[in-house]
Scaffold this active site. Structure first.
Site, short mmCIF file in Angstrom:
data_model
loop_
_atom_site.label_atom_id
_atom_site.label_comp_id
_atom_site.label_asym_id
_atom_site.label_seq_id
_atom_site.Cartn_x
_atom_site.Cartn_y
_atom_site.Cartn_z
N CYS A 210 20.45 -13.71 -1.65
CA CYS A 210 19.87 -12.97 -2.94
C CYS A 210 19.52 -14.14 -3.96
O CYS A 210 20.28 -14.13 -4.84
CB CYS A 210 20.83 -12.32 -3.21
N ALA A 211 18.72 -14.96 -3.58
CA ALA A 211 18.28 -16.26 -4.37
C ALA A 211 17.92 -15.96 -5.91
O ALA A 211 18.13 -16.82 -6.59
CB ALA A 211 17.33 -17.08 -3.65
N GLY A 214 16.64 -18.69 -8.22
CA GLY A 214 16.96 -19.91 -7.54
C GLY A 214 17.95 -20.81 -8.34
O GLY A 214 18.15 -21.94 -7.56
N GLY A 215 18.91 -20.36 -9.38
CA GLY A 215 20.01 -21.14 -9.70
C GLY A 215 20.88 -21.88 -8.86
O GLY A 215 21.06 -22.84 -9.00
N LYS A 216 21.46 -20.65 -8.11
CA LYS A 216 22.63 -21.29 -7.13
C LYS A 216 21.89 -22.12 -6.04
O LYS A 216 22.62 -22.75 -5.32
CB LYS A 216 23.30 -20.23 -6.56
N ASP A 234 14.74 -13.21 -1.19
CA ASP A 234 14.97 -12.21 -2.26
C ASP A 234 14.19 -11.11 -1.90
O ASP A 234 12.99 -11.26 -1.17
CB ASP A 234 14.78 -12.78 -3.51
N ASP A 282 25.25 -13.71 -3.41
CA ASP A 282 25.16 -13.60 -4.57
C ASP A 282 24.52 -12.09 -4.91
O ASP A 282 23.60 -12.10 -5.57
CB ASP A 282 24.50 -14.71 -5.51
N CYS A 335 28.91 -10.99 -10.31
CA CYS A 335 29.36 -11.33 -11.59
C CYS A 335 29.89 -10.26 -12.26
O CYS A 335 29.44 -9.51 -13.13
CB CYS A 335 28.23 -11.90 -12.49
#
Length: 393
Positions: A210-211, A214-216, A234, A282, A335
């Site tokens: 679940c990009a 693209g932060g992670k 994604d 994520d 989160c």
């Protein structure tokens, strides 16, 4: 603008945020951006005062108020200067009438307060979820070192994270070269920590299921020292399209974006089934851990929406299991601080997949919670997260 005009503008902004929340429209920050774009006559001091008053109201009232005026009036009852702006002046709010309704202050809708209590989180944790969040930067170790970036932008280095820098919430670095040239990324310290839970190493194969933007993916690429392969998938084309330019700026060449259709992940990832050393999930979630940044999210969440994201999370965990190599691992992240999405979700996965188990985590912050770890603003000075690392027994 006069003080009265600022008050009325804040009421108008809160009403716009309320309308968007009820309709499932744009997030509060986007609503505010459009609001001020249509009011270019407002100077910088006016905009700051309006935004501050509006977001104070959004943070103060957990139950969606019947109107923005009822929220600002409740605040004015304890603030004579604010009450004085209800004087009927041009462009200001109408005078206060006897018996006008007031919004009721509280941290969250009652059903969510009960859900937090069931997860072992009390008033202190709820209040911290509504503080303003600082601005965190992850220094890109592929192209920069933290000391050099610190000298350029200031801030405080995180003692427990070698790539993290913390700045005040109102730090203005949007146009700073560090972000524009890929040497740094805005990323909450909690997000940086849960990315470490993948334990990715150079030369392996990772899937970020679940990009998003693209932060992670970029954080994992730094762990891998730019060596190996990351498949970033994604279902949201606009969000995923942000990855390629971000990766180019960061010097990341191992990330491959792939757009997939919702519900068709297995078929569209059949070529990599059973091959990944690390799968990051994520997962889409309620976002209860990010209220510091998006306090109006409390007004959007309903039991039905929560049930829908819980079902999606369960499905994605099963997809991840099919993508993982025999010795590979899943890192599951939300989160959110609700057990339905965190500890309970992972426990349910382990119940239906008895060949999997929870693996121990050694993270610089957080506390053990069920089969994983939980980070909270009050305890860890991060956004709220639940993270678990899973492997075959």
């Amino acid at each position: 603008m006069t003080p009265a005009a600022r008050t009325q503008a804040a009421i108008d902004l809160v009403d716009a945020i309320l309308d968007a929340a009820r309709a499932g429209g744009a997030a509060g920050d986007q609503v505010a951006k459009r609001f001020f774009a249509a009011r270019r006559y407002a100077g910088s001091k006016d905009r700051r005062a309006i935004r501050t008053l509006a977001y104070d109201a959004v943070r103060r009232f957990g139950e969606p108020p019947v109107s923005a005026r009822s929220a600002i009036l409740a605040m004015a009852d304890a603030d004579p200067l604010l009450a004085a702006t209800f004087d009927g002046a041009p462009y200001g709010p109408a005078p206060i009438e006897p018996g006008e309704p007031r919004a009721e202050a509280g941290p969250a809708p009652r059903w969510l307060v009960e859900a937090f209590a069931a997860a072992g989180l009390g008033d202190t944790e709820l209040v911290a979820l509504l503080d303003r969040a600082p601005l965190d930067i992850r220094v890109n170790r592929l192209t920069a070192d933290r000391d050099t970036v610190l000298a350029e932008i200031g801030g405080e280095p995180a003692a427990d994270l070698p790539d993290a820098i913390r700045l005040p919430a109102d730090a203005a670095i949007d146009q700073n070269g560090v972000l524009n040239d890929g040497r740094g990324e805005v990323q909450d310290i909690g997000s940086q920590i849960v990315s470490l839970a993948t334990c990715a190493e150079p030369g392996g194969f990772a899937i970020d299921l679940c990009a998003g933007g693209g932060g992670k993916t970029l954080a994992i690429a730094a762990q891998m020292n730019g060596q190996g392969r990351i498949l970033a998938t994604d279902t949201d084309r606009p969000r995923l399209s942000r990855l390629a330019p971000r990766a180019a700026r960061a010097g990341v060449t191992i990330a491959e974006p792939r757009l997939i259709d919702p519900g068709k992940e297995i078929a569209m990832l059949a070529d990599v089934a059973g091959q990944a050393d690390w799968v990051m999930v994520d997962a889409p979630c309620s976002g209860t851990g990010t209220w510091r940044r998006n306090p109006e999210a409390r007004w959007r969440l309903t039991p039905d929406r929560l049930a829908r994201v819980v079902a999606t999370q369960a499905r994605l965990l099963d997809v991840a299991a099919d993508l993982t190599a025999p010795a590979g691992t899943i890192t599951y992240v939300v989160c959110s601080l609700l057990d339905d999405e965190g500890a309970g979700q992972v426990t349910a996965f382990l119940d239906r997949r008895p060949d999997w188990r929870a693996l121990p985590l050694a993270l610089p912050r957080g506390r053990v919670h069920g089969p994983g770890m939980r980070l909270t603003p009050a305890h860890d000075s991060t956004d709220g997260f639940f993270v678990a690392r899973l492997g075959r027994a």
